[in-house]
Write an enzyme that holds these catalytic residues in place. Structure first.
Site, short mmCIF file in Angstrom:
data_model
loop_
_atom_site.label_atom_id
_atom_site.label_comp_id
_atom_site.label_asym_id
_atom_site.label_seq_id
_atom_site.Cartn_x
_atom_site.Cartn_y
_atom_site.Cartn_z
N ASP A 37 -12.99 5.74 2.28
CA ASP A 37 -11.57 5.81 2.64
C ASP A 37 -11.19 7.24 3.00
O ASP A 37 -11.07 8.10 2.13
CB ASP A 37 -10.73 5.30 1.45
CG ASP A 37 -9.24 5.27 1.76
OD1 ASP A 37 -8.82 5.80 2.81
OD2 ASP A 37 -8.48 4.70 0.94
N ASP A 40 0.88 -1.16 0.00
CA ASP A 40 0.00 0.00 0.00
C ASP A 40 0.92 1.21 0.00
O ASP A 40 1.59 1.49 0.99
CB ASP A 40 -0.88 -0.03 1.26
CG ASP A 40 -1.63 1.30 1.47
OD1 ASP A 40 -1.66 2.14 0.55
OD2 ASP A 40 -2.19 1.47 2.58
N GLU A 60 -7.22 0.63 -4.72
CA GLU A 60 -7.27 0.57 -3.26
C GLU A 60 -8.61 0.06 -2.72
O GLU A 60 -8.62 -0.79 -1.83
CB GLU A 60 -6.94 1.96 -2.68
CG GLU A 60 -5.45 2.26 -2.80
CD GLU A 60 -5.10 3.72 -2.65
OE1 GLU A 60 -5.99 4.52 -2.27
OE2 GLU A 60 -3.96 4.09 -2.93
N LYS A 102 2.60 11.43 -3.23
CA LYS A 102 1.64 10.70 -4.07
C LYS A 102 0.69 11.64 -4.81
O LYS A 102 0.19 11.32 -5.88
CB LYS A 102 0.85 9.75 -3.16
CG LYS A 102 -0.12 8.84 -3.88
CD LYS A 102 -0.68 7.85 -2.90
CE LYS A 102 -1.81 7.04 -3.47
NZ LYS A 102 -2.29 6.07 -2.49
#
Ligand code: AMP
Length: 583
Positions: free
Chosen positions: A173, A9, A150, A71
């Protein structure tokens, strides 16, 4: 031995790496026993690098050289300011440093080299961002065998594939820096993302900033007046208090000697804090409605709602999500480990380390037997939910035959030879004229994917049973993908071959019947009719020498027509004989 593939992850705030060990997915802890690593990189003036917790520790003293949330930049051209903030490195290079550190931890833990990985990305990542993530992996010395979404990883970690075909899952999330809500639907054994909505600038960090700003103001300080190293102290304290208020009703917010002389301390209640958070929570719920709208689904149509990301530990967040979907959220997994765990499960499935895990209880490929002419006769089509059974009756192709060979096949191709043979069994039966023997074949596929083939000679009731030892549903994604894409690629040639074979079988059956009729009916036949039949017969024979199904079919039809009246007369005669013979 299975090859080793790790699951990663690569998060905005935190990252983690895992591997399947003795059939169980586990996350690998670093030398400090921590399974979660901050996605932070410190780059010293001399070019030296530190990653993870060590990098974060530099925040207080050298905050400007600590890179976080890279990211957000991956796969797009950074602005000049962003470039400067990365000290001339590309977002991929920074991500590669994080991945290399994870790889190092895994290799240290496992005591062996690691070279292959599955990496997760947000569902909304476009192809460029996915490619960049893959490149970062390669720069870190990892072959990225698969990039997965994800939310899909989250659903896998919760074992939601057990809900079955067409089930729908909402994955909420809320991490440190980003928020997204994805609506997934299980289709053909894999989770498809129906819709995803989010805010790449909404997460726990915003909550920290809100609290820190309000607290500083209480101390009489305007946030923008604080130098960056001072800000870090307020933010770190805000995060601590925020996390504490997720399980306590009250907490003290304290910054000793914030200006070298004065200290600040105040009490904060959960109730008050929840009020401040409300606008942020409301924004996430608005995204949920947008995603549902895009997927044209109602909140109550979800079969499960799962929460991932550290910020979903906040009770007010959970309550808001549960209100929105009218459903208790599944929180049985660690919210900050679920995605890495799902990536690990996917890696285990690819490497074969998680053998008994099937994405869904359906047959990944069709199951059948070979029939006359080398054709595949499907008994259980691909994507049938298991357990299941199916059967069909077969007969002998040749007179006097004493056994039938049942070849059990798996695959999507029309010709038996292009599919995989799972096993074979010979079924003996009493000799009978062609087409008279009756052999029933039944396939039974149990919940573990074990296929039992039962073949019965109907006249004697005798059974032959063949059990295919290895699971028929436990086929690697790669092999299934190859088989399915080949069946599409060769669809045209396969189909023409099947049509040809079927026409040929029909012709081969017709010719001896016509020969017999010509002998039996010779005394009724006019010369002209006999010539017409013989000519048509020759055309069929000629067509059999070629390989054109249409010509053969037309020739067979012509022969059928030419023998129509002869056949009718023979039937009449048979009826006459039967009635004159009867009392
Ligand atoms: P993630 O990006 O999923 O690793 O989540 C990190 C975020 O979760 C950070 O903003 C953390 O402050 C936040 N977080 C972790 N634990 C808690 C908690 N108990 N209560 C509130 N926020 C939390």
């Amino acid at each position: 031995m299975n090859e080793l593939i790790v699951g990663i992850d690569l998060g905005t705030t935190n990252s983690a790496i895992g591997v399947v060990d003795s059939g169980f997915p586990i996350l690998l802890a670093d030398e400090d026993g921590k399974r979660i690593m901050p996605s932070a990189v410190w780059i010293g003036e001399d070019g030296s690098v530190e990653v993870g917790r060590k990098a974060l520790r530099r925040r207080a003293v050298d905050g400007s050289r600590v890179i976080t949330s890279v990211k957000r930049l991956i796969g797009r051209e950074p602005s000049a300011a962003e470039n400067q903030a990365l000290f001339g490195k590309s977002p991929e290079e920074i991500s590669a440093l994080i991945l290399a550190e994870l790889k190092r931890v895994a290799e240290w833990r496992l005591g062996q080299g690691v070279s292959k990985a599955v990496i997760t990305v947000p569902a909304y990542f476009h192809d460029g961002q996915r490619q960049a993530t893959k490149r970062a992996g390669e720069w870190a010395g990892l072959e990225v065998v698969r990039i997965i979404n994800e939310p899909t990883a989250a659903a896998l970690s919760y074992g939601l594939e057990r809900l079955g075909e067409r089930s729908r899952v909402a994955v909420y999330d809320l991490g440190g820096g980003t928020f997204d809500l994805s609506v997934l639907e299980m289709q053909d054994g894999v989770f498809q993302v129906l819709a995803t909505h989010g805010d790449t600038r909404l997460g726990g960090d915003d909550l920290d900033l809100t609290m820190a700003t309000v607290m500083a103001r209480r101390a009489g300080i305007e946030w923008q007046d604080l130098p960056s190293d001072q800000r870090v102290r307020w933010l770190v304290e805000a995060e601590r208090v925020k996390c504490s208020l997720s399980h306590r009703d009250e907490e003290t917010f304290a910054i000793p000697f914030y200006d070298g002389l004065n200290s600040f301390s105040t009490e904060l209640t959960r109730e008050q804090w929840q009020e401040w958070m409300q606008p942020w929570i409301a924004r996430t719920i608005a995204c949920c409605h947008k995603a549902l709208n895009d997927a044209r689904l109602q909140p109550q149509e979800m079969n499960a709602v799962v929460l991932v990301g550290g910020s979903t530990r906040i009770p007010a967040v959970r309550a808001a999500v549960e209100r929105c979907f009218g459903k208790v959220a599944d929180v049985s997994q660690h919210p900050d480990e679920a995605i890495a765990l799902g990536a690990t499960i996917q890696a285990g499935m690819l490497s074969g380390a998680m053998k008994h895990m099937t994405l869904l209880d359906v047959t990944p490929l069709s199951l059948g037997i070979e029939t006359l002419g080398g054709l595949m006769n499907v008994l259980i089509p691909r994507n049938t939910t298991i357990p299941c059974k199916a059967g069909e009756m077969f007969t002998n192709a040749v007179a006097g035959q004493t056994a039938m060979r049942i070849r059990v096949l798996q695959g999507e191709r029309e010709m038996a030879r292009d599919n995989w043979e799972l096993g074979q069994v010979d079924v003996p039966f009493a000799p009978a004229p062609k087409g008279q023997a009756r052999i029933g074949v039944q396939f039974r596929l149990d919940e573990n994917g074990i296929l039992e083939v039962l073949a019965r000679d109907v006249s004697t009731g005798k059974d032959r049973v063949l059990v295919i030892e290895h699971s028929a549903v436990d086929v690697s994604d790669e092999k299934v993908g190859k088989m399915v894409s080949e069946s599409v690629e060769y669809a045209f040639t396969d189909m023409s071959e099947r049509i040809w074979t079927e026409a040929k079988l029909k012709a081969e059956e017709l010719l001896p019947a016509v020969d017999a009729a010509l002998v039996m009916g010779s005394h009724w036949l006019e010369e002209e009719e006999r010539l017409a039949i013989e000519q048509s017969r020759e055309e069929v024979q000629n067509a059999l020498l070629g390989h054109d199904a249409n010509i053969l079919k037309r020739a067979v039809q012509a022969l059928d027509r030419a023998t129509e009246s002869l056949a009718a007369r023979m039937v009449e005669q048979a009826i006459d004989q039967a009635s004159s013979g009867s009392p």
